[in-house]
Every structure is written in structure tokens, then in C-alpha cells.
Design an enzyme around this catalytic site. Sequence first.
Site, PDB file in Angstrom:
ATOM      1  N   LYS A  63      -4.077   3.468   2.670  1.00  0.00           N
ATOM      2  CA  LYS A  63      -5.072   3.764   2.259  1.00  0.00           C
ATOM      3  C   LYS A  63      -6.388   3.877   1.535  1.00  0.00           C
ATOM      4  CE  LYS A  63      -3.909  -1.056   4.601  1.00  0.00           C
ATOM      5  NZ  LYS A  63      -4.223  -2.135   6.146  1.00  0.00           N
ATOM      6  N   LYS A 104       1.208  -0.895  -0.254  1.00  0.00           N
ATOM      7  CA  LYS A 104      -0.160   0.118   0.037  1.00  0.00           C
ATOM      8  C   LYS A 104       0.567   1.375  -0.357  1.00  0.00           C
ATOM      9  CE  LYS A 104       0.616  -2.484   3.803  1.00  0.00           C
ATOM     10  NZ  LYS A 104      -0.219  -2.766   4.637  1.00  0.00           N
TER      11      LYS A 104
HETATM   12  N1  HSE Z   1      -0.644  -3.532   9.738  1.00  0.00           N
HETATM   13  C1  HSE Z   1      -2.040  -3.506   7.646  1.00  0.00           C
HETATM   14  C2  HSE Z   1      -3.412  -3.841   9.399  1.00  0.00           C
HETATM   15  C3  HSE Z   1      -1.744  -4.699   7.383  1.00  0.00           C
HETATM   16  O1  HSE Z   1      -3.199  -4.632  10.462  1.00  0.00           O
HETATM   17  O2  HSE Z   1      -3.884  -3.549   8.306  1.00  0.00           O
HETATM   18  C4  HSE Z   1      -2.697  -5.146   6.191  1.00  0.00           C
HETATM   19  O3  HSE Z   1      -2.224  -4.168   4.981  1.00  0.00           O
END
Ligand code: HSE
Length: 403
Positions: free
Chosen positions: A200, A100
Site C-alpha cells: 500500500k 494491492k
Molecule cells: N488484509 C488487509 C488489511 C485487507 O487487514 O488491511 C485490506 O486491504
Amino acid sequence: MVNVAILGFGVVGSGVAEVLATNGAHIDRKVDDLLRLKYILDVRDFPDSPFADKVVHDFSVIENDPEVNIVVETIGGAKVALDFTRRALMAGKSVVTSNKELVAEHGCELLRLAQEKGVSYLFEASVGGGIPIIRPLNQCLAANEIEELCGILNGTTNYILTRMIRAGLSFDAALKEAQQNGYAEQDPTADIEGHDACRKICILASLAFGRHVYPRQVPTEGITGVTLSDVAYAESCGRKIKLLGRAMRRPDGKVCAYVAPHLVDQENPLAGVEDVFNAITVKGNAIGDVMFYGRGAGKLPTASAVVADVIDAARHKDEKKRMFWAEGGEDVTVSPAGLESAWYVRAEGTGEQVRAAFPDRTLLARAGAPEGEFALITEPMTRAALDGRLAGLKACSVFRVLD
Ligand code: HSE
């Protein structure tokens, strides 16, 4: 024969190898060809792994092998991963990623490069782990003007908040569990400070609104300021605390995006999203509200989304998928400072000060509240107006209430 190389044999990369091996016959049927894992690139050796014979340490072996059609990039970060992704695309290979950070920072450039080279750059696993959201947004909802995106986009923080609320666990203990389960980033600061959710929402906003939204344009607050007192006050008024990423298109076309903890009414479906689960609501001008829900992190759910993209890239060798957004710029976004909402406030002060600042507001209650602490929900206002009211009081927690 379709040959795949995996870059980075960590949690997600090893999950991809496992899914390719376990579901091999099914995947070959879907692809209508033989799909083979040819290389795994990592700095380490894995002598005890069933994939030990596939490990290489030099990316140029993969780059220069004309038999490799699809490169899976699960290295993470935006340095080595960027270099290898550019080189793989330049060499005419499709690239599939769960990264991402890379897509949020360089998606526009990499999509353009893929288009120029006639290959695919696919990143379903970069948002929402195993939840299908990129493809639905790009294809199934294509008829809509998207008006708003709002979601729980980070599994680690949702897991931590759930464990704090349900089990009364401390923040540190809950984080440790999330790390043990393979949910957290290598440096969990990206999770708990909201940077992962920010990346995201940038990817979703870029895809939905058509121009690149960069992480530096999105004000971001994580969950380190959320206390068990806030959780108790929220519960006392029928709400849950959730870390949300939001992006809205305003009537003038500008995008207002931010990441912050919110109080969410228990009647709202987002309030029921617990543990590592993520959920994303999309508001389109034809469909109205639609919600996507599932496991937002973890080895196999994320590998599920990566392998689906591998299958897609393998099936569309000669008719490449068109996913695209235009270059960004300072004119793309607008600050959420002007966005009015009700606010949850926990502060310290005298009863007189509180009544003067928030006349007619009902105070919230919790067991064990110390003398001089109060909490309430305000009427809708901007953050600047709220700060004016709070002058003279000591604000401890200030979160938006989702309307
Ligand atoms: N570290 C991220 C989360 C992993 O906890 O959502 C998934 O993108």
C-alpha cells in the site's frame, strides 16, 4: 446499459455484488444509465446465493462478451489476476480492483495499457479499504508537491495491536478474531509481516512521487516482534505502538520508504486510530498536513470503494481518467538507514552496561519486569549508531519513535 463482471466471489467480490444489488436504484441515478451485474467468475458454484445464475467458470466468456464494459477484479494475488486484468484491458474493458499486490507490482504497466486502450484502470479500494485516498491524492491534492506520506495501512495488524493493548489478548487470539471478521488476507503472513502495508505504501508513493516504487525497494518489518511488555513500556511513557508505512521525498528527489512498528505519542492523531481503522497523513507543500481516516478492511467498506470506482468508470465512458506514474528503477529509492530518529529499546544487560551505553537516559518502568531487563527512549540517531551503542547488550525490541 452498463454491464459489469466480477472476478472472484470472496469477501470483497461478494460485497461488491451486495452493494450493487442493495443500492441499485441509487447507483443507476448516479451513472445516469442502467448498471447491471452480468457475470461472476469463480472456480466454485454458489447454489444458495441470490447471484447463482450469474456464475461462470471460464474467463473467456467475459473477455469475449462485447456487452461487458467494466470488469471488477477481486481475485487477489499477482498471477491469474494479472493475466485476466491484461486480457480485460486488451479487450477494451475498464478494470476496477481492490488488489494491492497487483497494483504495487504491475501498476505502471497496467495504467499504461489502460491508457493505450482508452479505458480506465481504477484501484481506490487497494489502499485504506473504504477510505478515499487514491482519488484525493491524484485530484484534490494535485496542486501540491507531496513531501511525506505516513499511515496505518493494515486493518488486521491495527486490530491485533488494539486488542493486545485494550484487552490484553494474546497475539494469536487477536489474529483469530481479525480472520473471523474478514479483515485478514487468505494467508495472514502478508498482514502480520507487513507485506500488505508495504504494497500500500508503494502504491501511494508511486502516485504521489511519480515513479513506480516496488515492494522489494521498501524495507519491511511486521508486528510479530511486538510483545505485551513493549505495549506496557510504551504506555508508561504516553505512547502507543502502531505499524506505520512511511514514504518521504528527500530534497534530492529520492524516495525513502519503509514499513515498521513505531511508538507514537498519544497526542498524535495516529495514536487514536484503533481496531480495523486506517489513517493516512499526507504532507503537501501548499496544504500542509491532511489526514484520511476510516475503515481499512472488511467486506462492505472495501466494496464501497470498489463500487465508487465502478460508478466512476461508467460515468466517464468517453473521457477516461488520467492516472499515471512512470516506470521505476534502482535510482528511485534510498534506504532509511541514514534516517535519524529517537528509538525505543528493550534489552537485557547489567545496570553498568546500560548507563555506559545510554548515559543520562531515563529508564522506563513496567509492572512485573524481570531482573536485568531495561527499556528507554534514545536521543535521535541512525540505526547504525544505535547498534554501536547496543553492542554487548542483548536487544529484545528496537522500534523507531515517530517524531
Ligand atoms: N488484509 C488487509 C488489511 C485487507 O487487514 O488491511 C485490506 O486491504
